[in-house]
Motif scaffolding. Structure first.
Motif, PDB file in Angstrom:
ATOM      1  N   UNK A   1       7.677   5.799   2.719  1.00 11.05           N
ATOM      2  CA  UNK A   1       6.575   5.887   3.691  1.00 11.05           C
ATOM      3  C   UNK A   1       6.874   6.955   4.739  1.00 11.05           C
ATOM      4  N   UNK A   2       8.108   6.934   5.278  1.00  5.50           N
ATOM      5  CA  UNK A   2       8.483   7.915   6.302  1.00  5.50           C
ATOM      6  C   UNK A   2       8.475   9.331   5.742  1.00  5.50           C
ATOM      7  N   UNK A   3       8.977   9.502   4.511  1.00  9.75           N
ATOM      8  CA  UNK A   3       9.019  10.834   3.904  1.00  9.75           C
ATOM      9  C   UNK A   3       7.619  11.362   3.620  1.00  9.75           C
ATOM     10  N   UNK A   4       6.733  10.498   3.123  1.00 11.92           N
ATOM     11  CA  UNK A   4       5.362  10.928   2.857  1.00 11.92           C
ATOM     12  C   UNK A   4       4.662  11.326   4.152  1.00 11.92           C
ATOM     13  N   UNK A   5       4.840  10.521   5.175  1.00 12.41           N
ATOM     14  CA  UNK A   5       4.187  10.830   6.451  1.00 12.41           C
ATOM     15  C   UNK A   5       4.758  12.099   7.074  1.00 12.41           C
ATOM     16  N   UNK A   6       6.064  12.358   6.843  1.00 10.15           N
ATOM     17  CA  UNK A   6       6.672  13.598   7.343  1.00 10.15           C
ATOM     18  C   UNK A   6       6.052  14.823   6.691  1.00 10.15           C
ATOM     19  N   UNK A   7       5.502  14.649   5.471  1.00  5.88           N
ATOM     20  CA  UNK A   7       4.828  15.754   4.774  1.00  5.88           C
ATOM     21  C   UNK A   7       3.337  15.818   5.095  1.00  5.88           C
ATOM     22  N   UNK A   8       2.845  14.902   5.912  1.00  7.00           N
ATOM     23  CA  UNK A   8       1.437  14.883   6.241  1.00  7.00           C
ATOM     24  C   UNK A   8       0.586  14.071   5.284  1.00  7.00           C
ATOM     25  N   UNK A   9       1.230  13.291   4.400  1.00  8.45           N
ATOM     26  CA  UNK A   9       0.500  12.430   3.470  1.00  8.45           C
ATOM     27  C   UNK A   9       0.121  11.132   4.169  1.00  8.45           C
ATOM     28  N   UNK A  10      -1.095  10.701   4.010  1.00  9.50           N
ATOM     29  CA  UNK A  10      -1.548   9.433   4.595  1.00  9.50           C
ATOM     30  C   UNK A  10      -1.060   8.269   3.735  1.00  9.50           C
ATOM     31  N   UNK A  11      -0.506   7.249   4.376  1.00 11.66           N
ATOM     32  CA  UNK A  11      -0.093   6.018   3.686  1.00 11.66           C
ATOM     33  C   UNK A  11      -0.959   4.880   4.243  1.00 11.66           C
ATOM     34  N   UNK A  12      -2.077   4.587   3.595  1.00  7.66           N
ATOM     35  CA  UNK A  12      -3.025   3.615   4.154  1.00  7.66           C
ATOM     36  C   UNK A  12      -2.557   2.170   4.051  1.00  7.66           C
ATOM     37  N   UNK A  13      -1.620   1.897   3.135  1.00 11.05           N
ATOM     38  CA  UNK A  13      -1.128   0.525   2.970  1.00 11.05           C
ATOM     39  C   UNK A  13       0.262   0.561   2.366  1.00 11.05           C
ATOM     40  N   UNK A  14       1.099  -0.362   2.818  1.00  8.90           N
ATOM     41  CA  UNK A  14       2.441  -0.528   2.250  1.00  8.90           C
ATOM     42  C   UNK A  14       2.683  -2.027   2.145  1.00  8.90           C
ATOM     43  N   UNK A  15       2.674  -2.531   0.916  1.00 12.47           N
ATOM     44  CA  UNK A  15       2.600  -3.969   0.679  1.00 12.47           C
ATOM     45  C   UNK A  15       3.855  -4.492  -0.022  1.00 12.47           C
ATOM     46  N   UNK A  16       4.431  -5.567   0.522  1.00 14.66           N
ATOM     47  CA  UNK A  16       5.592  -6.223  -0.090  1.00 14.66           C
ATOM     48  C   UNK A  16       5.137  -7.126  -1.230  1.00 14.66           C
ATOM     49  N   UNK A  17       5.871  -7.073  -2.340  1.00 11.93           N
ATOM     50  CA  UNK A  17       5.578  -7.914  -3.506  1.00 11.93           C
ATOM     51  C   UNK A  17       6.757  -8.859  -3.715  1.00 11.93           C
ATOM     52  N   UNK A  18       6.479 -10.146  -3.673  1.00  8.99           N
ATOM     53  CA  UNK A  18       7.514 -11.170  -3.817  1.00  8.99           C
ATOM     54  C   UNK A  18       7.570 -11.663  -5.263  1.00  8.99           C
ATOM     55  N   UNK A  19       8.788 -11.860  -5.758  1.00  4.43           N
ATOM     56  CA  UNK A  19       8.987 -12.321  -7.141  1.00  4.43           C
ATOM     57  C   UNK A  19       8.303 -13.659  -7.407  1.00  4.43           C
ATOM     58  N   UNK A  20       7.995 -13.885  -8.673  1.00  2.00           N
ATOM     59  CA  UNK A  20       7.675 -15.229  -9.138  1.00  2.00           C
ATOM     60  C   UNK A  20       6.246 -15.673  -8.975  1.00  2.00           C
ATOM     61  N   UNK A  21       5.369 -14.813  -8.476  1.00  2.36           N
ATOM     62  CA  UNK A  21       3.973 -15.210  -8.351  1.00  2.36           C
ATOM     63  C   UNK A  21       3.263 -15.029  -9.693  1.00  2.36           C
ATOM     64  N   UNK A  22       2.274 -15.881  -9.949  1.00  2.00           N
ATOM     65  CA  UNK A  22       1.525 -15.776 -11.201  1.00  2.00           C
ATOM     66  C   UNK A  22       0.461 -14.694 -11.119  1.00  2.00           C
ATOM     67  N   UNK A  23       0.106 -14.292  -9.893  1.00  2.29           N
ATOM     68  CA  UNK A  23      -0.895 -13.247  -9.706  1.00  2.29           C
ATOM     69  C   UNK A  23      -0.623 -12.517  -8.391  1.00  2.29           C
ATOM     70  N   UNK A  24      -0.972 -11.234  -8.369  1.00  4.35           N
ATOM     71  CA  UNK A  24      -0.867 -10.438  -7.139  1.00  4.35           C
ATOM     72  C   UNK A  24      -2.241  -9.872  -6.778  1.00  4.35           C
ATOM     73  N   UNK A  25      -3.264 -10.623  -7.147  1.00  2.00           N
ATOM     74  CA  UNK A  25      -4.640 -10.160  -6.945  1.00  2.00           C
ATOM     75  C   UNK A  25      -4.947  -9.907  -5.472  1.00  2.00           C
TER      76      UNK A  25
END
Length: 419
Positions: A189-213
């Motif tokens: 995220x920091x590297x992309x933003x340093x290049x001027x790239x927009x990061x509209x979302x950064x989402x954590x994914x936790x193990x073991x879920x049946x869906x990430x909808x």
């Protein structure tokens, strides 16, 4: 991931599987421990490659004439399981050296709660979190920690470089909710933003879920041009399938953790045509090519999975350090790593002839410069290494390299981000 494997990973103990064991007295045994994720498809080859290194060392006479027995435990990529496995190896088997783990989120609790308190050397093939650098620089590893895989600082920069080359201006991030994922997610995220790239979302994914909808839907609201994923195959496949089924872009940049046939087959190759991955790379050196030949001769396959040369080198360096150490204690072995990775020492490639020469030199009190699958290995004061990098894509045979970045190119790009 492999076919026709000649080295067998048992449930607990790995011993020499090669046939040309010399007729020598090996009535003593030296134990080392390994905590690796053998229950996942990309983890088994990593363990098999470490076992292959042990086999080669035994063919060359073992450690100081004693046969090496690698006692292997499955971490299941779970911190609690990994710590319990490490404790059993250290407390019951009395191993002075532990190979592993793969995941940073498993290696860190092993390091802080098992190996450092017990004065056991820990050598990881694949843990890349910069948290280890911080812990080591604070003096909390007692010099017992090493890894043969470049840090996430290198990895995140290459991810940003791939985004830059493709001209993506709006990139969302999915990252695994553990030490490694949080680290690389933050850095990318920091590297992309340093290049001027927009990061509209950064989402954590936790193990073991049946869906990430719900997580996928949240990111889709921002309509990113591309996504970056630092996930493991199981949850990575679920996220990708739901992402694509809900209309998400197929422009994806992914971490080496998804360099897996399990992931490719679960998602479907037809949906991965615009996916590009990054990974640390073997340098274009004679020793790296030599490792590929050794590997192909043993396994009848290319070493295409993640961490294979790193696993080979981690095991070999640990064994050579045991050979060089004045005694069999963890601190003595760790202190001897410098003696076998000395840039001023005689270059050694770990084939039969090279290991014989290494033993002679170390026996005479001289140092060597180990040069293996990842090239000439040199650790810094924190037990870290640097490495070149590759970009890769999925194909019907597995993965194929599409671009190579030298260490100088990676370092120069990192400098450009930080200036």
């Amino acid at each position: 991931m492999h076919s026709g494997l000649k080295t067998t990973i048992g449930a607990a103990v790995v011993t020499a599987g090669l046939s040309a064991v010399p007729a020598m007295a090996q009535d003593c045994t030296t134990k080392i421990g390994a905590v690796l994720p053998t229950s996942v498809d990309w983890g088994r080859p990593i363990a098999e490659t470490a076992a292959f290194a042990v086999d080669l060392f035994n063919v060359a006479g073992g450690v100081k004439g004693c046969k090496v027995e690698m006692i292997l435990r499955d971490t299941q990529t779970d911190p609690k399981v990994g710590v319990d496995a490490a404790k059993a190896l250290v407390d019951l088997e009395k191993v002075p050296v532990l190979l592993g783990a793969v995941s940073s989120g498993v290696s860190m609790p092993i390091l802080t709660s098992v190996t450092v308190p017990s004065k056991v050397m820990q050598m990881s093939c694949c843990s890349s979190s910069t948290a280890f650098t911080s812990v080591a620089s604070e003096g909390k590893t007692d010099g017992l920690w090493f890894r043969t895989f470049a840090t996430t600082r290198n990895q995140s920069a290459v991810a940003a470089l791939l985004v830059k080359e493709r001209g993506y201006k709006n990139v969302a991030i999915f990252y695994k909710n553990d030490d490694w994922g949080q680290d690389i997610g933050r850095l990318v995220k920091a590297d992309l933003e340093a290049m001027g790239v927009t990061v509209p979302a950064s989402i954590a994914i936790t193990d073991g879920q049946s869906s990430y909808r719900s997580e996928v839907t949240e990111v889709l609201k921002s309509q990113p041009e591309a996504i970056y994923m630092a996930l493991y195959p199981a949850e990575g496949a679920l996220v990708t399938r739901e992402w694509i089924s809900l209309g998400g872009t197929q422009k994806m940049v992914v971490a080496n953790s998804l360099k897996s046939e399990e992931y490719r087959d679960s998602v479907g190759l037809q949906y991965l045509g615009e996916t590009v991955g990054h990974d640390s790379a073997q340098p274009r050196t004679e020793s790296a090519r030599g490792f590929v030949e050794l590997y192909k001769e043993q396994f009848d396959a290319e070493p295409s999975g993640p961490g294979l040369p790193n696993s080979f080198d981690a095991a070999m360096i640990a064994l050579l350090a045991m050979e060089a150490a004045p005694d069999a204690s963890g601190p003595a072995i760790a202190a001897s790593v410098a003696k076998v990775t000395d840039p001023a020492g005689e270059p050694i490639f770990p084939n039969a002839e090279g290991l014989k020469k290494a033993k002679e030199l170390l026996g005479a009190g001289k140092s060597i410069s180990y040069q293996g699958g990842t090239g000439p290995v040199k650790f810094d004061a924190n037990g870290d290494v640097s490495a070149p990098a590759v970009a890769w894509k999925f194909d019907e045979s597995g993965t194929q390299e599409v671009q190579y970045f030298t260490l100088d190119e990676v370092d120069s790009f990192i400098a450009s981000l930080e200036n």
